[in-house]
Design a protein around this motif. Structure first.
Motif, PDB file in Angstrom:
ATOM      1  N   UNK A  32      37.111  39.141  50.164  1.00 18.58           N
ATOM      2  CA  UNK A  32      37.763  40.005  51.191  1.00 18.58           C
ATOM      3  C   UNK A  32      39.142  40.644  51.302  1.00 18.58           C
ATOM      4  N   UNK A  33      39.745  39.126  51.967  1.00 16.11           N
ATOM      5  CA  UNK A  33      41.155  38.922  52.008  1.00 16.11           C
ATOM      6  C   UNK A  33      41.767  38.698  50.655  1.00 16.11           C
ATOM      7  N   UNK A  34      41.003  37.543  50.278  1.00 22.37           N
ATOM      8  CA  UNK A  34      42.049  37.035  48.879  1.00 22.37           C
ATOM      9  C   UNK A  34      41.934  38.734  48.138  1.00 22.37           C
ATOM     10  N   UNK A  35      41.232  39.498  48.132  1.00 18.28           N
ATOM     11  CA  UNK A  35      41.008  40.100  46.575  1.00 18.28           C
ATOM     12  C   UNK A  35      42.469  41.352  47.122  1.00 18.28           C
ATOM     13  N   UNK A  36      42.589  42.042  48.548  1.00 23.93           N
ATOM     14  CA  UNK A  36      43.142  42.860  49.107  1.00 23.93           C
ATOM     15  C   UNK A  36      44.505  42.139  49.875  1.00 23.93           C
ATOM     16  N   UNK A  37      45.258  41.330  49.822  1.00 26.58           N
ATOM     17  CA  UNK A  37      46.128  40.274  49.345  1.00 26.58           C
ATOM     18  C   UNK A  37      46.334  40.254  47.710  1.00 26.58           C
ATOM     19  N   UNK A  38      46.112  40.376  47.186  1.00 24.25           N
ATOM     20  CA  UNK A  38      46.532  40.404  45.433  1.00 24.25           C
ATOM     21  C   UNK A  38      46.666  41.961  45.025  1.00 24.25           C
ATOM     22  N   UNK A  39      45.874  42.847  45.069  1.00 20.98           N
ATOM     23  CA  UNK A  39      46.093  43.842  44.907  1.00 20.98           C
ATOM     24  C   UNK A  39      47.168  44.744  45.840  1.00 20.98           C
ATOM     25  N   UNK A  40      47.297  44.311  47.055  1.00 19.23           N
ATOM     26  CA  UNK A  40      48.817  44.832  47.975  1.00 19.23           C
ATOM     27  C   UNK A  40      49.711  44.045  47.189  1.00 19.23           C
ATOM     28  N   UNK A  41      50.049  43.161  46.881  1.00 22.06           N
ATOM     29  CA  UNK A  41      51.072  42.301  46.300  1.00 22.06           C
ATOM     30  C   UNK A  41      51.161  42.169  44.573  1.00 22.06           C
ATOM     31  N   UNK A  42      50.114  42.927  43.809  1.00 21.81           N
ATOM     32  CA  UNK A  42      50.010  43.272  42.715  1.00 21.81           C
ATOM     33  C   UNK A  42      50.510  41.975  41.726  1.00 21.81           C
ATOM     34  N   UNK A  43      49.862  40.808  42.147  1.00 16.63           N
ATOM     35  CA  UNK A  43      49.218  39.594  41.691  1.00 16.63           C
ATOM     36  C   UNK A  43      48.010  39.988  40.653  1.00 16.63           C
TER      37      UNK A  43
END
Length: 308
Positions: free
Chosen positions: A118-129
């Motif tokens: 969950x945190x991995x996906x959230x971080x990727x989305x937030x950083x547009x990665x």
């Protein structure tokens, strides 16, 4: 959907994750595969072997322990470019203390299978990665496998509070069997993915079960007798009765779910009712509650209580 050229795979040094990396490397158009692993030595050994097996030098190691949220965040912060897709494969039965709580307030088994992802996906989305697809490793256990003695999760309300009780273990207690808990956790994961698909329509979110798979390391931390049965005895007998298939077949489901657009965002694909192997279908055909947006949002709300 844009062509997928780069993929990040969690738990990529062994089993399904490693085999998915191998199969993807042999597909035309795949230019980079990130092996997200918690152990550098094992990751380097997997990278060397994959290069030898595929003849490709497209593998890059990312050190990431999905059970540790700070490790996940540090790994994403260190990424220098976006990836097209991610396979959320890491998981298992939670180590030697599956029901003990992490610093985030969830059980070890929940952290390994869901919260870190969950945190991995959230971080990727937030950083547009992340540009294209998120694939989560589901399981037929989420709707029960009676032939293998896996009961359907006994959900009373599918409220956010009930999903949160799965996350922190209060629904089960300290002595709960990790194999029983696992089915509930995979149910939470499928609902979370459904909610994410609606919240982020520009990204494809697919839950795909690899099916009953021999040769994985997900059962290594079970009590000795259970580990012997599921990993060795069961791994020999169950394929004979169609209850397990090879790691190559399981990983092929990941690859198909990732690259074949017939697998729709927000849906959970796994084997037909009563079996953990064979052709995959939309699991909402078996359990209509899996497509309920309110239940999906409840699960999403619950997991994000612990993701701060």
């Amino acid at each position: 959907m844009n062509p997928i050229q780069s993929v990040l795979i969690t738990g990529a040094n062994a089993g399904l994750g490693r085999e998915a990396a191998r199969q993807l490397a042999l597909r035309n158009g795949i230019e980079k595969i990130y092996l997200a692993c918690r152990n550098l030595e094992k990751a380097e050994a997997a990278k060397t072997a994959l290069e030898a097996e595929t003849g490709k030098r497209i593998f890059e190691i990312i050190i990431m322990d999905v059970s540790d949220l700070s490790s996940v965040r540090e790994a994403v912060a260190g990424m220098k470019s976006a990836v097209d897709a991610v396979i959320l494969n890491a998981g298992g039965t939670g180590g030697r203390r599956p029901n003990a709580l992490t610093n985030a307030g969830v059980t070890n088994i929940f952290a390994a299978n869901i919260l870190g992802h969950v945190v991995l996906v959230d971080e990727l989305l937030e950083r547009q990665l992340i540009t294209s697809t998120v694939l989560y490793a589901g399981s037929e256990a989420a709707r029960g496998i009676p032939k293998m003695g896996v009961a359907k999760p006994d959900m009373q309300s599918l409220s956010a509070e009930e999903f949160a009780a799965i996350a922190d273990g209060s629904k089960f207690g300290q002595d709960a069997d990790p194999l029983d808990v696992y089915s509930y956790i995979k149910l939470v994961g499928a609902h979370w993915m459904g909610a994410m698909a609606r919240q982020h329509p520009h990204i494809r979110f697919v839950t795909m079960s690899p099916g009953g798979t021999t040769g994985t390391n997900g059962m290594d931390d079970l009590p000795f007798l259970k580990k012997v049965f599921f990993k060795y005895i069961g791994g020999t007998l169950m394929p004979i009765f169609g209850m397990m298939h090879s790691v190559e077949t399981g990983a092929r489901r990941y690859v198909d779910g990732l690259l074949n657009e017939k697998f729709e965002s927000g849906h959970f694909y796994a084997s037909r009712e009563g079996s953990p192997t064979g052709p995959v279908i939309d699991q909402a055909e078996i359990d209509f509650t899996l497509a309920n947006p309110d239940f999906q949002d409840n699960a999403n709300q619950a997991v994000h209580r612990f993701a701060a």
